[in-house]
Design an enzyme around this catalytic site. Structure first.
Site, PDB file in Angstrom:
ATOM      1  N   ASP A 108       0.785  -1.251   0.000  1.00  0.00           N
ATOM      2  CA  ASP A 108       0.000   0.000   0.000  1.00  0.00           C
ATOM      3  C   ASP A 108       0.816   1.302   0.000  1.00  0.00           C
ATOM      4  OD1 ASP A 108      -2.346  -1.412  -0.106  1.00  0.00           O
ATOM      5  OD2 ASP A 108      -2.844  -1.188   2.005  1.00  0.00           O
ATOM      6  N   ASP A 162      -4.297  -1.717  -2.076  1.00  0.00           N
ATOM      7  CA  ASP A 162      -5.699  -1.553  -1.732  1.00  0.00           C
ATOM      8  C   ASP A 162      -6.384  -1.055  -3.005  1.00  0.00           C
ATOM      9  OD1 ASP A 162      -7.053  -2.066   0.616  1.00  0.00           O
ATOM     10  OD2 ASP A 162      -7.173   0.037   1.238  1.00  0.00           O
ATOM     11  N   HIS A 182     -10.302  -0.414  -4.109  1.00  0.00           N
ATOM     12  CA  HIS A 182     -11.698  -0.545  -3.700  1.00  0.00           C
ATOM     13  C   HIS A 182     -12.688  -0.048  -4.752  1.00  0.00           C
ATOM     14  CE1 HIS A 182     -10.391  -1.644   0.229  1.00  0.00           C
ATOM     15  NE2 HIS A 182      -9.984  -0.446   0.611  1.00  0.00           N
ATOM     16  N   HIS A 196     -17.296   0.626  -1.205  1.00  0.00           N
ATOM     17  CA  HIS A 196     -16.680  -0.413  -0.365  1.00  0.00           C
ATOM     18  C   HIS A 196     -17.172  -0.352   1.081  1.00  0.00           C
ATOM     19  CE1 HIS A 196     -13.293  -2.619   1.655  1.00  0.00           C
ATOM     20  NE2 HIS A 196     -13.621  -3.443   0.690  1.00  0.00           N
ATOM     21  N   SER A 220     -15.698  -0.650   3.832  1.00  0.00           N
ATOM     22  CA  SER A 220     -14.835  -0.010   4.835  1.00  0.00           C
ATOM     23  C   SER A 220     -14.994   1.509   4.845  1.00  0.00           C
ATOM     24  CB  SER A 220     -13.364  -0.362   4.576  1.00  0.00           C
ATOM     25  OG  SER A 220     -12.853   0.346   3.463  1.00  0.00           O
ATOM     26  N   HIS A 272     -11.075   5.779   0.107  1.00  0.00           N
ATOM     27  CA  HIS A 272      -9.647   5.753  -0.243  1.00  0.00           C
ATOM     28  C   HIS A 272      -9.379   4.664  -1.265  1.00  0.00           C
ATOM     29  CE1 HIS A 272     -10.097   2.741   2.936  1.00  0.00           C
ATOM     30  NE2 HIS A 272      -9.126   2.090   2.315  1.00  0.00           N
ATOM     31  N   LYS A 290      -6.146  -5.934  -3.462  1.00  0.00           N
ATOM     32  CA  LYS A 290      -6.982  -6.462  -2.372  1.00  0.00           C
ATOM     33  C   LYS A 290      -8.115  -5.487  -2.082  1.00  0.00           C
ATOM     34  CE  LYS A 290      -3.864  -4.533   1.132  1.00  0.00           C
ATOM     35  NZ  LYS A 290      -4.665  -3.422   1.644  1.00  0.00           N
ATOM     36  N   GLU A 319     -13.680  -6.527   3.685  1.00  0.00           N
ATOM     37  CA  GLU A 319     -12.463  -5.802   4.041  1.00  0.00           C
ATOM     38  C   GLU A 319     -11.306  -6.774   3.977  1.00  0.00           C
ATOM     39  OE1 GLU A 319     -10.589  -3.505   3.908  1.00  0.00           O
ATOM     40  OE2 GLU A 319     -10.919  -2.162   5.619  1.00  0.00           O
ATOM     41  N   ALA A 330      -0.219   0.477   6.384  1.00  0.00           N
ATOM     42  CA  ALA A 330       0.232   1.044   7.648  1.00  0.00           C
ATOM     43  C   ALA A 330       0.629  -0.091   8.587  1.00  0.00           C
ATOM     44  CB  ALA A 330      -0.913   1.852   8.278  1.00  0.00           C
ATOM     45  N   CYS A 390      -2.467  -3.112   7.505  1.00  0.00           N
ATOM     46  CA  CYS A 390      -2.158  -3.997   6.383  1.00  0.00           C
ATOM     47  C   CYS A 390      -0.783  -4.643   6.510  1.00  0.00           C
ATOM     48  CB  CYS A 390      -2.330  -3.245   5.069  1.00  0.00           C
ATOM     49  SG  CYS A 390      -4.085  -2.857   4.803  1.00  0.00           S
TER      50      CYS A 390
HETATM   51 ZN   LIG Z   1      -8.798   0.075   2.212  1.00  0.00          ZN
END
Ligand SMILES: [Zn+2]
Length: 184
Positions: free
Chosen positions: A9, A49, A51, A55, A57, A68, A94, A101, A134, A138
């Site tokens: 990420d 990531d 999305h 999404h 999340s 994001h 992902k 998530e 982070a 992740c």
């Molecule tokens: Zn995410």
């Protein structure tokens, strides 16, 4: 012992100016670039990531995060400084399913539908240098799943960024307890 670098990420929404910008992100990208340049022989795998707009999340769907890394937006792109090292078949996405998530890169899939774990095995990798954003989410989840699958995991601390510094500091010993080696 065959090694690879796995970058989690390091994409614009998690970096300064992004919707979910993390602390130490610019430094982490610079340190990651130096790590790759100092280990030119090693394959580099990128986890992203990725999305859909709705999404689960995201706050609008009741999730904990602002929108994001929406697919197709600048916020979802890998940092330009790392693009020279990107090979399409070694990019794993992902969080693509709106209802799921996915903090761990372990099950991320490339455009051909292969999982990160599958490709690491195909490449004969048994030791991963894990970096990215982070630490508490992740990176932690990816490390845990890699360790569980039997990979050796080394994490250079200067290549990490975090949502919250206390969270980062709390997560490092948890990673060590799981068997990861933190490199100061
Ligand atoms: Zn995410």
């Amino acid at each position: 012992m065959e090694k690879a670098i796995v970058v989690i990420d390091e994409i614009y929404d998690f970096i300064s100016g992004g919707s979910l910008a993390c602390e130490h992100s610019e430094e982490a990208v610079a340190a990651t670039k130096a790590l790759i340049e100092n280990n030119k022989r090693l394959p580099v795998l990128f986890v992203c990531d990725h999305h859909p707009e709705n999404h689960c999340s995201f706050a609008a769907q009741g999730g904990p995060w602002p929108p994001h890394c929406v697919a197709g937006t600048r916020g979802g792109d890998i940092h330009d400084d790392l693009l020279p090292f990107v090979q399409e078949e070694l990019v794993f996405y992902k969080g693509c399913n709106p209802a799921e998530e996915q903090y761990s890169g372990f099950d991320g899939r490339n455009a051909a539908g292969q999982s990160l774990a599958e490709v690491l095995e195909t490449l004969g990798i048994d030791s991963v240098i894990l970096v990215g954003i982070a630490t508490e989410y992740c990176v932690f989840n990816s490390a845990r799943d890699l360790l569980k699958a039997g990979f050796k995991v080394t994490i250079p601390e200067d290549c990490l960024a975090w949502v919250d510094r206390d969270g980062h500091l709390k997560t490092l010993p948890e990673l060590t307890a799981l068997g990861a080696r933190i490199q100061k």
